[in-house]
Scaffold this active site. Sequence first.
Site, PDB file in Angstrom:
ATOM      1  N   CYS A  94     -76.209 -20.438  12.040  1.00  0.00           N
ATOM      2  CA  CYS A  94     -77.372 -21.328  12.061  1.00  0.00           C
ATOM      3  C   CYS A  94     -77.249 -22.462  11.047  1.00  0.00           C
ATOM      4  O   CYS A  94     -76.535 -23.424  11.281  1.00  0.00           O
ATOM      5  CB  CYS A  94     -78.640 -20.503  11.857  1.00  0.00           C
ATOM      6  SG  CYS A  94     -80.157 -21.326  12.400  1.00  0.00           S
ATOM      7  N   HIS A 191     -78.412 -14.542  14.816  1.00  0.00           N
ATOM      8  CA  HIS A 191     -78.758 -13.745  13.643  1.00  0.00           C
ATOM      9  C   HIS A 191     -78.752 -12.274  14.058  1.00  0.00           C
ATOM     10  O   HIS A 191     -78.235 -11.910  15.104  1.00  0.00           O
ATOM     11  CB  HIS A 191     -80.162 -14.127  13.144  1.00  0.00           C
ATOM     12  CG  HIS A 191     -80.305 -15.557  12.742  1.00  0.00           C
ATOM     13  ND1 HIS A 191     -79.811 -16.058  11.559  1.00  0.00           N
ATOM     14  CD2 HIS A 191     -80.922 -16.608  13.356  1.00  0.00           C
ATOM     15  CE1 HIS A 191     -80.108 -17.342  11.451  1.00  0.00           C
ATOM     16  NE2 HIS A 191     -80.780 -17.702  12.535  1.00  0.00           N
TER      17      HIS A 191
END
Length: 239
Positions: A94, A191
């Site tokens: 990310c 994630h």
Amino acid sequence: MTAPITLVHLYPREMNIYGDTGNVLVLRRRLQWRGLPVHVVPVSVGDPLPSDADILLGGGGQDAAQGEIGADFATRGAQLRAMADDGVVMLTICGTFQMLGHEFITQEGVRIAGVGVLDVVTRGQHERLIGNNYVDTADAGRLVGYENHSGLTELGPGVLPLGTTRPGRGNNGRDETEGAVRDNVIGTYLHGPVLAKSPRFADDLPRRALSRRGADTELEPLDDALAEQAARVAVGRPR
């Protein structure tokens, strides 16, 4: 005796909003189960990057945290590019994935320079891509995790997508790509932590690192039944 594999953990405090530190824990434990020595080096703002890094791991954070470390990250650009050119294995999630690119363009049109390790550009938007997600890859099977990002990433010709995902998800919600790969550098929006439910992918990283050393890349098999079951459950959950 095999020299310890050095895992560098970038910004462990600031870039850990969705459990990305778990990737460090997963890698360390899987190496230890196989009797392979491992040395984890946390690197925070102002700390030097180890010259003997084998694997570098970076997570995601809130926009405020990303701004806090942005200037520090920029000072590491030359070293990160040299490490990438030298084959150091990198898994960036990310925010750190975005900062490895050429630039991040905010919703207001402000251009924030990245370090240019990956040939990607990210643009901010108001709507976020949020939810459970999985990515099908050619080499590491199915990766399972959770995405939550407003930045939309476009890939340039200098990278390949990590894999494919369902419409409305992934890098930009349009072209069904997810993540980016250049040599041993990998970026993704997953994630979770992603390595906990993606054991083949978790083993791909030390194999790359051992290959770079010219060492034996054969890893003793582990019982991954629980990880695979967790992945199946996560895939079955609604977005």
